[in-house]
Design an enzyme around this catalytic site. Structure first.
Site, PDB file in Angstrom:
ATOM      1  N   LYS A 124       0.831  -1.194   0.000  1.00  0.00           N
ATOM      2  CA  LYS A 124       0.000   0.000   0.000  1.00  0.00           C
ATOM      3  C   LYS A 124       0.874   1.257   0.000  1.00  0.00           C
ATOM      4  O   LYS A 124       1.853   1.342   0.742  1.00  0.00           O
ATOM      5  CB  LYS A 124      -0.927   0.002   1.214  1.00  0.00           C
ATOM      6  CG  LYS A 124      -1.884  -1.187   1.240  1.00  0.00           C
ATOM      7  CD  LYS A 124      -2.791  -1.158   2.445  1.00  0.00           C
ATOM      8  CE  LYS A 124      -2.030  -1.312   3.747  1.00  0.00           C
ATOM      9  NZ  LYS A 124      -2.920  -1.512   4.911  1.00  0.00           N
TER      10      LYS A 124
ATOM     11  N   THR B  48      -8.281  10.109   8.005  1.00  0.00           N
ATOM     12  CA  THR B  48      -8.029   8.827   7.330  1.00  0.00           C
ATOM     13  C   THR B  48      -7.925   7.658   8.300  1.00  0.00           C
ATOM     14  O   THR B  48      -7.393   6.602   7.949  1.00  0.00           O
ATOM     15  CB  THR B  48      -6.729   8.928   6.512  1.00  0.00           C
ATOM     16  OG1 THR B  48      -5.645   9.296   7.393  1.00  0.00           O
ATOM     17  CG2 THR B  48      -6.849   9.961   5.405  1.00  0.00           C
TER      18      THR B  48
ATOM     19  N   GLY C  15      -8.490   4.376  10.014  1.00  0.00           N
ATOM     20  CA  GLY C  15      -9.166   3.140   9.644  1.00  0.00           C
ATOM     21  C   GLY C  15      -8.986   2.715   8.199  1.00  0.00           C
ATOM     22  O   GLY C  15      -9.610   1.741   7.762  1.00  0.00           O
ATOM     23  N   THR C  16      -8.114   3.386   7.455  1.00  0.00           N
ATOM     24  CA  THR C  16      -7.975   3.055   6.030  1.00  0.00           C
ATOM     25  C   THR C  16      -7.475   1.630   5.811  1.00  0.00           C
ATOM     26  O   THR C  16      -7.991   0.912   4.947  1.00  0.00           O
ATOM     27  CB  THR C  16      -7.026   4.039   5.324  1.00  0.00           C
ATOM     28  OG1 THR C  16      -5.796   4.124   6.056  1.00  0.00           O
ATOM     29  CG2 THR C  16      -7.647   5.409   5.225  1.00  0.00           C
ATOM     30  N   GLY C  17      -6.456   1.213   6.564  1.00  0.00           N
ATOM     31  CA  GLY C  17      -5.896  -0.125   6.362  1.00  0.00           C
ATOM     32  C   GLY C  17      -6.884  -1.220   6.700  1.00  0.00           C
ATOM     33  O   GLY C  17      -7.041  -2.192   5.947  1.00  0.00           O
ATOM     34  N   CYS C  18      -7.571  -1.073   7.823  1.00  0.00           N
ATOM     35  CA  CYS C  18      -8.592  -2.049   8.218  1.00  0.00           C
ATOM     36  C   CYS C  18      -9.689  -2.125   7.169  1.00  0.00           C
ATOM     37  O   CYS C  18     -10.147  -3.213   6.787  1.00  0.00           O
ATOM     38  CB  CYS C  18      -9.207  -1.652   9.559  1.00  0.00           C
ATOM     39  SG  CYS C  18      -8.036  -1.425  10.899  1.00  0.00           S
TER      40      CYS C  18
END
Length: 272
Positions: free
Chosen positions: A180, A212, A214-217
């Site tokens: 990512k 932003t 919580g983007t990875g989850c």
């Protein structure tokens, strides 16, 4: 889908975010927004808000095992996503549980090590266990640029090192590795998918939005949702990238720090 029929079933194994922006809460929101039935196994509870993580408490092994078997033995699963695993013992517990699943159940692994605010969510000695125990089980591994080097076991100094890290993770057993690029610089956020004979980039204009959390989850849970719905990995990643890009653009202020992405942006028309 006919009324009354069950949607695909996706299980998240992760920590709780009491502020609702990341972790289990973000996973379940993303799953609902993308048409699947979300279920959960909590590995840890955090006291967390827009400013950071004020505390974290790992759950006992027997509670984690009981949650997993309660869901899997009765309801079943079509895909699994893992997030915060907290410690080396917890990594090994979760790996042992994942090995009991049928081989055709895809597993999306988000190797969470720090929060959006830089707070540690994985013990320093646990990343090696992630590499040896969890990575070989991953259908898709989704490290960001902070996690990529540690999970691969190398230092990242150049762009070429990113390619090497992805190769090492594929060699370690991951079927696909999505590197990512959200932590990179530039006007575009570029994620690069590495797989069997495949190197594919997914680019989106970087939103001018600091909210932003919580983007990875959210991305990993959405990939798992589309895999559960029958998409292949490149297709699932592409659909998830589109969804999370809209969620980031619609992210909103909450509290005094970094607000969350908006998981319901499609329903509210808030992506632009």
């Amino acid at each position: 889908m006919p009324v009354g029929s069950a949607p695909p079933r996706v299980l998240t194994i992760a920590g709780s975010d009491s502020g609702g922006g990341a972790g289990i809460q973000a996973d379940l929101k993303a799953m609902l927004a993308n048409g699947v039935h979300g279920m959960s196994v909590l590995t840890a509870i955090t006291a967390q808000n827009s400013l950071g993580v004020q505390g974290a408490w790992e759950l006992p092994e027997e509670q984690v095992r009981a949650q997993f078997h309660s869901v899997v033995d009765d309801i079943g699963v079509d895909a699994v996503k893992t997030g915060m695993l907290a410690s080396e013992p917890m990594v090994r517990v979760v790996a042992s549980l994942l090995r009991t699943l049928p081989d055709d159940v895809p597993i999306v692994v988000d190797p969470v090590s720090v929060s959006k605010h830089g707070d540690a969510l994985l013990a320093a000695d646990a990343m090696a266990a992630v590499r040896t125990e969890i990575v070989p089980l991953a259908t898709v591994l989704t490290p960001n640029l902070t996690e990529l080097g540690p999970v691969a076991g190398i230092e990242l100094e150049t762009i070429e090192d990113r390619e090497l890290a992805a190769k090492l993770l594929l060699d370690a057993g991951a079927q696909w590795v999505l590197v990512k690029g959200g932590h990179d610089v530039g006007t575009a956020a570029v994620d690069v998918l590495h797989g069997p004979g495949v190197r594919r980039s997914y680019s989106a204009v970087r939103a001018d939005n600091r909210h932003t959390h919580g983007t990875g989850c959210t991305l990993a849970s959405t990939i798992a949702s589309y895999l559960a719905g029958g998409y292949d990995v490149p297709g699932a990643v592409g659909a998830a990238k589109e969804y999370v890009t809209g969620a980031i653009a619609a992210g909103f202020a909450l509290g005094d720090g970094i607000g969350p992405v908006d998981h319901a942006w499609r329903f509210r028309g808030r992506s632009s």
